[in-house]
Design an enzyme around this catalytic site. Structure first.
Site, PDB file in Angstrom:
ATOM      1  N   GLY A 353       0.816  -1.199   0.000  1.00 19.18           N
ATOM      2  CA  GLY A 353       0.000   0.000   0.000  1.00 19.18           C
ATOM      3  C   GLY A 353       0.851   1.250   0.000  1.00 19.18           C
ATOM      4  N   PRO A 355       2.641   4.873   1.155  1.00 22.71           N
ATOM      5  CA  PRO A 355       3.327   5.216   2.410  1.00 22.71           C
ATOM      6  C   PRO A 355       2.364   5.774   3.451  1.00 22.71           C
ATOM      7  CG  PRO A 355       4.511   6.099   0.501  1.00 22.71           C
ATOM      8  CD  PRO A 355       3.191   5.597  -0.004  1.00 22.71           C
ATOM      9  N   GLY A 356       2.598   5.437   4.709  1.00 16.25           N
ATOM     10  CA  GLY A 356       1.827   6.011   5.805  1.00 16.25           C
ATOM     11  C   GLY A 356       0.482   5.370   6.060  1.00 16.25           C
ATOM     12  N   THR A 357       0.210   4.213   5.438  1.00 14.30           N
ATOM     13  CA  THR A 357      -1.091   3.573   5.634  1.00 14.30           C
ATOM     14  C   THR A 357      -1.078   2.533   6.753  1.00 14.30           C
ATOM     15  OG1 THR A 357      -0.528   2.110   3.777  1.00 14.30           O
ATOM     16  CG2 THR A 357      -1.964   3.981   3.305  1.00 14.30           C
ATOM     17  N   LYS A 359       1.392  -0.080   7.423  1.00 22.80           N
ATOM     18  CA  LYS A 359       1.875  -1.436   7.155  1.00 22.80           C
ATOM     19  C   LYS A 359       2.789  -1.928   8.281  1.00 22.80           C
ATOM     20  CE  LYS A 359       3.611  -0.173   3.206  1.00 22.80           C
ATOM     21  NZ  LYS A 359       3.140   1.226   3.228  1.00 22.80           N
ATOM     22  N   SER A 676      -5.542   3.770 -18.462  1.00 22.89           N
ATOM     23  CA  SER A 676      -6.867   4.095 -17.922  1.00 22.89           C
ATOM     24  C   SER A 676      -7.406   5.411 -18.471  1.00 22.89           C
ATOM     25  CB  SER A 676      -6.811   4.174 -16.386  1.00 22.89           C
ATOM     26  OG  SER A 676      -5.945   5.205 -15.975  1.00 22.89           O
ATOM     27  N   LYS A 719      -9.524   6.340  -6.986  1.00 23.17           N
ATOM     28  CA  LYS A 719     -10.024   7.269  -7.997  1.00 23.17           C
ATOM     29  C   LYS A 719     -11.410   7.804  -7.624  1.00 23.17           C
ATOM     30  CE  LYS A 719      -7.497   5.118 -11.836  1.00 23.17           C
ATOM     31  NZ  LYS A 719      -7.615   4.321 -13.071  1.00 23.17           N
TER      32      LYS A 719
END
Length: 795
Positions: A353, A355-357, A359, A676, A719
């Site tokens: 994930g 950064p900063g989530t 982990k 996308s 998104k």
């Protein structure tokens, strides 16, 4: 006779030895003392008193009671830097008696009188003593290898004073005894005492040689080795070279026998112990063996299986982490499988994930939930295979790899081991650390993990490995195949707010010595911080902003500039944090024809992206700007081909060959690429050519094919969250991405109208309200003609 004239000179503390007059010598001093000597030399003051210390604990701790009172007056000849201090060449002049001390910062000055020797020996007696001393020293030196150089210098010394000055500092007698010799005024009495020390040293060495010879004749090898070891310890203890604590530390044989090593490992360890016992005490090989034995003794070889408490684990994860419910559910399911599969308690997770989530902190929480030790190794930037597998013991400075070192530090065979940033490992001529990790993370292989330094298979099957990464694309496929992948996505603004209130703010207040009676932050202010001062998927930047508030308020409190409690609100937030640092793209009020809102995924979450198209007279040329990558350039080419082939009469006779088309994606300094943008580009071209604007509150994502099919894309959650945050009310998503919408928070889904599209016809119908006709280009192949003719016909 001693002169009564009192003089003054700088004083140099002499540690661990005694300097004698009458000879040039070389001494070692530490950095503090050496720097003082350098200053004296710079000031052209090369004379100083050398005075031995009774107990040296540092230059600034010295007092008058720290020194003996008899020393030497010496002259500095040369000074040079060494590893931990300075080497000084000196010439000693005569003995002196120190009367008083003056301490000024790190400089010591002493008043002294010259202490002349009592010359109570004639030339014949002196020569007789010189011959006798040289004979004793020559006889003693036969028992020591490499003593020829010492004897050769001794033979060239013509006086008793020079012989004693050269020999006494190198003798293995206590410093106090050396000082006693220096303080004897009578030259004859000093020489006789010196001879007495030499005779005792000679007798002691001969006695030890006789003991060694006696025990060497015994046939019982074990008894002989034990006695020699005991004898060596006694000798070292007598010389003051081994205290009880060091003696206990050196007893590796007992430690190995009492350890919980498996029999095969214990056999190898005892073999190393025998090598250690037979190696020279201060040799390089003994240090290598000691380090190896220390590692074997530090490594845990057995472990106690602990029952996994699922409810406790669930409670720990819930209390430490807000949101990420799917991730916590996956972890609990994983722990449940481990609980049922009792034969093997090890496991491998890969948390991926932005950064900063959370982990790494999730790994720490899992360790607490399982009541296991926590170990972390950061692999970012590692390019050497030896970092994982260790160095072979044959190399200088060899050490084990990070895996074995981490297990030893944890003192547990079943810790939770975090392998941070495995996507940031590299390759070099020193090997591929990613390949070395394959054995670590493969459950079929890690039960016999081989570290080059350890050289003994070590069982890692009980270790719970948790790897973390930001990007899966840089991780080798074989490594991914060995791990259970758990994706962590961006936090919503609402989740960030709750995390800040429940977790971050209490921690920040504690770290800065504040309490809620001193600093309070309103919920609305936290919302404003999340929205206007952070641009990330995680909460690391949010933590920094809260810490900044705490620092600013701390200064105000200490300076007594505010009344307590200080409350941060949306009104005074800019006074504390300054101007807003984050600019979000916001949905406009009205879009011009050719402007369409797309959605993009970034490493710090989602963003909306405006695609702009314009026409100008030309020759059918397509221009693309905005730092687009190869994939987006291909998407733009496909979009143009699709529009030219399908738009037909709706274009009102638009001539593609008399106009140039320019497509631009703003924020040109930021590289953009990915599959996308096809749907957005096609819609922008159709809007431009038809002159119909697209609703500014509508955004879309998806890739297209040349036949008009809409393909699924990634990053749907990020998104859509970004679109809702930016004021979008309606989004178009590929039909095949319908399954991904369940991952989007309910609060975001409820605020949007989500429409699923499978073809470009459906896209343009929703965006522009038009029915896109089928292609007008058909093949005409005349009967019997092999040449193909193309023509436009009405279907």
């Amino acid at each position: 006779m001693s002169t009564l004239e009192i003089k003054s000179a700088p004083l140099i503390p002499i540690t661990e030895t005694v300097i004698y007059p009458g000879i040039s010598n070389r001494i070692f001093v530490n950095e503090d003392i050496g720097n003082n000597i350098k200053e004296l030399i710079i000031k052209n003051n090369t004379l100083a008193i050398g005075l031995s210390t009774k107990d040296y604990k540092g230059l600034v701790q010295l007092t008058a009671d720290s020194f003996y009172r008899i020393g030497v007056l010496m002259k500095f000849d040369n000074i040079q830097k060494s590893d931990n201090g300075f080497i000084i060449d000196i010439t000693t002049i005569n003995r002196v008696k120190v009367l008083d001390f003056t301490f000024e910062e790190k400089q010591i000055t002493a008043s002294y009188t010259v202490q002349d020797d009592i010359l109570d020996i004639n030339a014949d007696e002196e020569q007789e003593m010189i011959v006798y001393i040289k004979g004793l020293m020559k006889d003693l030196s036969h028992n020591f290898k490499g003593a020829e150089y010492f004897v050769s210098i001794l033979e060239g010394l013509p006086s008793l004073e020079e012989i004693m000055g050269y020999t006494i500092p190198m003798m293995g007698i206590p410093l106090k005894s050396k000082q006693v010799l220096l303080e004897i005024d009578s030259l004859k009495e000093r020489a006789l005492s010196f001879i007495d020390y030499i005779i005792r040293e000679k007798d002691s060495v001969h006695l030890q040689l006789e003991i060694s010879k006696k025990y060497s004749q015994r046939k019982d090898k074990t008894y002989r080795e034990a006695m020699l070891r005991e004898q060596l310890k006694n000798i070292k203890a007598e010389l003051g070279e081994l205290d009880e604590e060091l003696e206990e530390e050196a007893d590796y044989r007992k430690k190995v026998l009492d350890s919980d090593m498996p029999p095969d490992v214990k056999k190898i360890a005892l073999k190393e112990v025998r090598k250690f016992e037979n190696s020279p005490p201060n040799g390089g090989e003994s240090n290598v063996i000691m380090n190896y034995l220390d590692l074997l003794l530090e490594l845990p070889w057995t472990s106690e299986k602990k029952e996994i408490d699922i409810e406790h684990a669930r409670a720990v994860l819930e209390s430490h982490h807000f949101g990420i419910d799917d991730v916590k559910k996956r972890i609990i399911e994983h722990l449940a499988v481990m609980k049922l599969k009792k034969d093997k308690q090890g496991s491998i997770l890969l948390l991926v994930g932005p950064p900063g989530t959370g982990k790494t902190s999730l790994g720490r929480s899992i360790a607490e939930a399982l009541d296991r030790k926590y170990v972390r190794a950061s692999l970012g930037g590692v390019r050497d295979e030896a970092e994982i597998r260790g160095h072979r013991k044959t190399y200088l400075g060899a050490m084990p790899g990070r895996i074995i070192k981490g297990i030893a530090n944890a003192e547990a065979k079943n810790p939770v081991f975090i392998l941070d940033e495995i996507d940031k490992m590299g390759m070099s001529h020193q090997g591929d650390p990613g390949s070395a990790l394959l054995e670590v993370l493969d459950p079929e292989q890690n039960c016999t993990f081989s570290d080059h330094y350890l050289e003994i298979p070590y069982d890692l099957s009980e270790v719970f490995f948790i790897a973390t990464a930001n990007d899966l694309s840089t991780i080798p496929a074989p490594l991914l195949d060995r791990a259970e992948i758990i994706q962590l996505s961006s936090y919503t603004n609402g989740e960030k707010k709750r995390i800040a209130i429940d977790h971050l703010l209490p921690s920040v207040l504690k770290d800065h010595g504040l309490t809620t009676e001193m600093l309070q932050i309103e919920d609305s202010a936290i919302e404003a911080i999340v929205e206007n001062y952070t641009a990330e998927a995680g909460v690391r930047g949010l933590t920094k902003q809260l810490a900044k508030i705490a620092r600013v308020v701390s200064e105000k409190i200490v300076s007594k500039k505010v009344e307590l409690p200080f409350v941060v609100t949306t009104k005074n937030l800019s006074d504390v944090l300054g101007n807003k640092t984050r600019r979000h793209e916001k949905a406009g009020e009205n879009n011009k024809p050719g402007v369409v809102t797309g959605m993009a995924w970034t490493a710090v979450g989602g963003e909306i992206l405006f695609t702009e198209a314009s026409l100008m007279p030309g020759s059918g040329k397509l221009t693309l700007t905005g730092q687009l990558g190869d994939v987006m350039k291909e998407s733009a080419t496909i979009a143009m081909s699709l529009i030219r082939s399908r738009l037909g009469d709706l274009a009102n006779g638009f001539d593609y060959f008399k106009n140039d088309t320019h497509i631009h994606v703003p924020s040109g300094s930021t590289p953009k690429d990915g599959p996308s943008a096809g749907v957005t580009l096609t819609t922008a071209l159709a809007s431009l050519i038809l002159g119909k604007p697209v609703d500014s509150k509508l955004s879309m994502t998806g890739e297209i094919t040349l036949s008009g099919q809409v393909l699924p894309v990634g990053g749907i959650k990020e998104k859509v969250i970004a679109a809702q945050r930016s004021g979008i009310t309606k989004v178009l998503l590929p039909k095949d991405n319908e399954k991904d919408v369940s991952d989007i928070p309910e609060e975001v889904r409820n605020a949007l109208t989500i429409i699923y599209v499978a073809t470009i016809e459906e896209v343009l119908k929703e965006a522009l309200g038009i029915e896109l006709p089928e292609s007008k280009l058909v093949l005409n192949r005349p009967q019997g003609d092999s040449n193909v003719q193309l023509s436009m016909v009405e279907e």
